[in-house]
Design a protein around this motif. Structure first.
Motif, PDB file in Angstrom:
ATOM      1  N   THR A  32      -2.710   3.796  -3.301  1.00 12.71           N
ATOM      2  CA  THR A  32      -2.536   2.833  -4.389  1.00 12.71           C
ATOM      3  C   THR A  32      -2.074   1.509  -3.803  1.00 12.71           C
TER       4      THR A  32
ATOM      5  N   GLU B 286      -7.009   1.707  -6.458  1.00 15.13           N
ATOM      6  CA  GLU B 286      -6.827   3.055  -5.947  1.00 15.13           C
ATOM      7  C   GLU B 286      -7.999   3.499  -5.088  1.00 15.13           C
TER       8      GLU B 286
ATOM      9  N   THR C  68       0.851  -1.182   0.000  1.00 18.58           N
ATOM     10  CA  THR C  68       0.000   0.000   0.000  1.00 18.58           C
ATOM     11  C   THR C  68       0.889   1.235   0.000  1.00 18.58           C
TER      12      THR C  68
END
Length: 360
Positions: free
Chosen positions: A351, A323, A32
């Protein structure tokens, strides 16, 4: 319902074989990446005395290696800038720091009657439940609950070194952990003042989607390099801290809710002992496949500082499955007239990535 921690860890291991279902071993890497901007008057006040807006970044990687149907290794490594967490806004300092949040060897067995997971290494504390949603992609809000934090918080994000056993049977789940330090002050395996701590908990699934549980910990928490270790204080190993909490989570349709209430006692002898009660209630509501809103109310009250009330709201939008954009506003009210109120606006763009490979 299986124990949440067991399901999470075993799920990461299971992802190792997505490239080839018949494979019994493999490697998986999830991650992440978060870009953040925060605006608050706290940033302009002493001791930070900076601009009213601060950028931030947070990266977490989750490597997993599965050796066979029972043995696997899990990890979690992060890099975070300062300031990033809202608790950093009122303190001085800039920079970035990396941490190993988890790094454990795991053994698991699953049967029709239940499941067993044994872990050894560095891992999150077995106390509380929010740490299972610590990742920015899992937390629907920008901030974290009032009782969680990095340093000088009743429950730290940082990992402890030790061993843990998780199990499920029917609607019951339980866990027990022995670690080298307290959830309130995790210590490196190379640091001084490491003292054994016990933590654990149990839960019962009332029905599908509704679980209630409790957890606790006990053990010395002070260290001689701790900011609140005062001259003349007893040896840290003679001052065991206590934590006790209850938690619940409920999910139905497009609505998910979480709640925790915890009580902490951290003893001293040269000053009065620190006692704190803290908790939060959180709701997430999906409005459409790509949109959601969330809210959290938090309360913390102790013998030394003002009572803190926090109300946070956020809206999230998913441009695609990798996202997430979150925009949040938090209002904090302190009962002390000297503290006043704080208003914080935070924006996160997140993201995620996932790579895996199977071994024959």
């Amino acid at each position: 319902m299986k124990a949440v921690a067991f399901t999470l860890v075993l799920g990461l291991a299971g992802a190792c074989v997505t490239a080839a279902q018949e494979a019994r071993s493999g490697f998986d890497l999830r991650g992440t990446l978060t870009a953040q901007a925060v605006g608050s008057s706290e940033l302009t006040e002493a001791p930070r005395s900076g601009a009213p807006m601060a950028p931030g970044a947070h990266v977490i990687a989750y490597p997993t290696a599965k050796f066979d149907e029972h043995w696997f290794v899990t990890g979690a490594v992060q890099l975070v800038t300062r300031p990033y967490y809202y608790s950093d806004l009122s303190t001085a300092g800039y920079g970035a720091k990396g941490n190993i949040l988890q790094g454990a060897l795991n053994y698991s067995r699953v049967s029709e009657k239940g499941s067993l997971l044994v872990r050894a290494g560095i891992m999150s504390t077995a106390f509380g439940s929010f740490l299972l949603r610590y990742d920015d992609a899992d937390n629907p809000l920008v901030d974290v609950p009032v009782e969680y934090g990095y340093y000088y918080a009743p429950v730290s994000f940082l990992g402890v070194a030790g061993a843990e056993m998780d199990g499920t049977r029917g609607k019951w789940d339980g866990r027990v952990q022995f670690a080298n330090s307290s959830p309130a002050n995790p210590r490196s395996v190379l640091a001084r003042d490491q003292y054994g701590n016990w933590a654990g908990g149990a839960g019962y699934t009332v029905r599908q989607g509704f679980r209630v549980g409790f957890s606790g910990y006990r053990g010395p928490y002070l260290a001689r390099d701790y900011a609140y270790f005062l001259p003349g204080e007893k040896n840290p190993n003679q001052l065991p801290a206590h934590g006790l909490g209850v938690d619940a989570n409920w999910a139905h349709g497009h609505t998910t809710a979480y709640a925790e209430m915890q009580r902490f006692i951290m003893p001293y002898t040269v000053v009065r002992s620190f006692r704190e009660t803290a908790g939060y209630a959180e709701v997430r509501q999906a409005l459409a496949p790509r949109w959601f809103v969330a809210g959290r109310y938090g309360l913390a009250s102790n013998d030394y500082t003002a009572r803190t009330h926090s109300i946070e709201t956020s809206m999230g939008f998913r441009p695609n499955r990798f996202e997430l954009l979150k925009i949040g506003y938090e209002f904090e009210h302190y009962s002390s007239a000297n503290e006043g109120n704080d208003n914080i606006v935070g924006i996160q763009f997140i993201t995620t990535f996932h790579k895996s490979a199977a071994w024959e």
